[in-house]
Design a protein around this motif. Structure first.
Motif, PDB file in Angstrom:
ATOM      1  N   UNK A  25     -85.394 -89.170   9.916  1.00  0.00           N
ATOM      2  CA  UNK A  25     -86.468 -89.184   8.919  1.00  0.00           C
ATOM      3  C   UNK A  25     -86.163 -90.169   7.805  1.00  0.00           C
ATOM      4  N   UNK A  26     -84.914 -90.163   7.324  1.00  0.00           N
ATOM      5  CA  UNK A  26     -84.551 -91.084   6.260  1.00  0.00           C
ATOM      6  C   UNK A  26     -84.548 -92.533   6.757  1.00  0.00           C
ATOM      7  N   UNK A  27     -84.116 -92.748   7.995  1.00  0.00           N
ATOM      8  CA  UNK A  27     -84.158 -94.095   8.554  1.00  0.00           C
ATOM      9  C   UNK A  27     -85.600 -94.585   8.649  1.00  0.00           C
ATOM     10  N   UNK A  28     -86.512 -93.728   9.104  1.00  0.00           N
ATOM     11  CA  UNK A  28     -87.922 -94.118   9.195  1.00  0.00           C
ATOM     12  C   UNK A  28     -88.481 -94.482   7.822  1.00  0.00           C
ATOM     13  N   UNK A  29     -88.109 -93.692   6.817  1.00  0.00           N
ATOM     14  CA  UNK A  29     -88.565 -93.966   5.460  1.00  0.00           C
ATOM     15  C   UNK A  29     -88.043 -95.309   4.968  1.00  0.00           C
ATOM     16  N   UNK A  30     -86.783 -95.577   5.258  1.00  0.00           N
ATOM     17  CA  UNK A  30     -86.175 -96.824   4.803  1.00  0.00           C
ATOM     18  C   UNK A  30     -86.783 -98.029   5.508  1.00  0.00           C
ATOM     19  N   UNK A  45     -89.698-104.053  10.006  1.00  0.00           N
ATOM     20  CA  UNK A  45     -88.375-103.540  10.315  1.00  0.00           C
ATOM     21  C   UNK A  45     -88.431-102.285  11.172  1.00  0.00           C
ATOM     22  N   UNK A  46     -87.429-102.167  12.038  1.00  0.00           N
ATOM     23  CA  UNK A  46     -87.226-100.977  12.858  1.00  0.00           C
ATOM     24  C   UNK A  46     -85.737-100.684  12.862  1.00  0.00           C
ATOM     25  N   UNK A  47     -85.349 -99.541  13.420  1.00  0.00           N
ATOM     26  CA  UNK A  47     -83.928 -99.206  13.431  1.00  0.00           C
ATOM     27  C   UNK A  47     -83.566 -98.270  14.558  1.00  0.00           C
ATOM     28  N   UNK A  48     -82.285 -98.239  14.869  1.00  0.00           N
ATOM     29  CA  UNK A  48     -81.715 -97.321  15.846  1.00  0.00           C
ATOM     30  C   UNK A  48     -80.582 -96.568  15.160  1.00  0.00           C
ATOM     31  N   UNK A  49     -80.532 -95.253  15.377  1.00  0.00           N
ATOM     32  CA  UNK A  49     -79.589 -94.400  14.666  1.00  0.00           C
ATOM     33  C   UNK A  49     -78.584 -93.795  15.642  1.00  0.00           C
ATOM     34  N   UNK A  50     -77.374 -93.533  15.153  1.00  0.00           N
ATOM     35  CA  UNK A  50     -76.338 -92.975  16.029  1.00  0.00           C
ATOM     36  C   UNK A  50     -76.686 -91.560  16.465  1.00  0.00           C
ATOM     37  N   UNK A  51     -77.065 -90.702  15.521  1.00  0.00           N
ATOM     38  CA  UNK A  51     -77.454 -89.313  15.791  1.00  0.00           C
ATOM     39  C   UNK A  51     -78.682 -89.016  14.947  1.00  0.00           C
ATOM     40  N   UNK A  52     -79.766 -88.596  15.596  1.00  0.00           N
ATOM     41  CA  UNK A  52     -81.025 -88.409  14.879  1.00  0.00           C
ATOM     42  C   UNK A  52     -80.964 -87.273  13.870  1.00  0.00           C
ATOM     43  N   UNK A  53     -80.208 -86.225  14.180  1.00  0.00           N
ATOM     44  CA  UNK A  53     -80.134 -85.063  13.302  1.00  0.00           C
ATOM     45  C   UNK A  53     -78.678 -84.622  13.193  1.00  0.00           C
ATOM     46  N   UNK A  54     -77.883 -85.288  12.346  1.00  0.00           N
ATOM     47  CA  UNK A  54     -76.449 -84.987  12.257  1.00  0.00           C
ATOM     48  C   UNK A  54     -76.199 -83.566  11.760  1.00  0.00           C
TER      49      UNK A  54
END
Length: 320
Positions: A91-96, A108-117
């Motif tokens: 959620x925070x990555x999407x906001x950023x 911009x787009x992004x890929x995250x290591x773990x969606x919900x740590x």
């Protein structure tokens, strides 16, 4: 309604529509008045920053991450790639990424290591807003096509309380250690027609004796780059280790990585002007298979009109 009246109304609507579009374009231009996208096939504009969960101003304890975005708006070129550590969740990555798309040239787009740590065990949402932490790679989706990703966990000594034993993946301890879950992605650069692999890393802190395994962690990062391939390879992030720890920096050199900040300062051990956390240089942007750099910098609070994160960003234009 007469034909004449209809034509007049259509004319009024057209004028209003043109005025609104012009105003919208003008507002967008003013938002990012100084920046432009990088259209060169020869190099990439790369930034790395541990954003410390991108604290809002009400919880920042003096660190206002908006200042870095304001700084980026004033640069000649917006980032092609931004690696971040200690981001909270998807959620925070999407906001950023949405904010970067709204306020900077490019999308911009992004890929995250773990969606919900997992939770780090903190109870306060302010003052210590680090309940969830992981890592991500952000890129310009108007320049790059995402291909694939690989993920792996950083190592710490087997007995991480005593700092003894062999180096093993640091699994959740008394709190989640999802902040040491790394991600690397392979992107296709549609401008340069090249493949670039980018890793966002976060190695264990001194609390878990992480620096003792820094040599193993650079080895595993290079192995991840090998799995992805690519014409250019970038490993960036918070090593929680200085260049002298466990010989990791020299190991990285032996794998073919170059350190733009070290090349700028003229030594593996730079002066205090290049420290990224208190009196240590522990945040790095490392490049393999590149052909040099330019515009290398540590982004200090002086250039951003104040503190923006607990860590300082590093940046370079990285040549293919």
């Amino acid at each position: 309604m007469s034909i004449r009246t209809s034509r007049v109304l259509r004319g009024v609507v057209a004028v209003l529509t043109t005025a609104l579009m012009t105003a919208a374009v003008g507002a967008a231009s003013a938002t990012a008045a100084s920046a432009a996208v990088n259209s060169s096939p020869s190099y990439l504009v790369v930034y790395n920053n541990n954003i410390e969960n991108w604290l809002p101003s009400s919880c920042a304890d003096g660190y206002i991450w908006d200042r870095l975005i304001t700084y980026l708006k004033g640069r000649p070129l917006s980032p092609d790639i931004l690696t971040v550590q200690q981001i909270s969740n998807q959620t925070q990555l999407n906001t950023l990424t949405q904010r970067l798309s709204d306020e900077l040239p490019g999308t911009y787009a992004g890929q995250i290591a773990i969606a919900d740590p997992g939770s780090m065990g903190y109870t306060s949402t302010c003052g210590k807003m680090k309940n969830q932490q992981t890592n991500a790679v952000i890129y310009r989706s108007d320049r790059f096509t995402y291909d694939t990703a690989t993920r792996w966990r950083s190592d710490a000594p087997e007995d991480y309380d005593a700092g003894t034993g062999g180096c093993l993946n640091l699994e959740p301890t008394r709190s989640s250690q999802d902040r040491v879950h790394n991600i690397a992605v392979r992107l296709h650069d549609n401008v340069a027609n090249q493949d670039v692999s980018v890793a966002s890393i976060h190695w264990p802190t001194n609390t878990w004796y992480g620096p003792k395994c820094a040599d193993e962690n650079i080895k595993e990062a290079d192995e991840a780059m090998g799995r992805l391939g690519g014409d250019l390879k970038i490993v960036a992030g918070d090593a929680n280790a200085e260049p002298d720890d466990a010989g990791w920096w020299e190991d990285g050199r032996s794998y073919g990585y170059r350190d733009p900040i070290a090349e700028k300062c003229g030594s593996r051990n730079c002066s205090a002007a290049y420290d990224t956390l208190n009196s240590r240089r522990i945040d790095f942007l490392l490049v393999k298979s590149g052909n040099g750099f330019s515009n290398v910098a540590t982004v200090t609070p002086t250039t951003t009109a104040g503190e923006y994160s607990d860590h300082l960003a590093v940046t370079a234009y990285v040549n293919y």
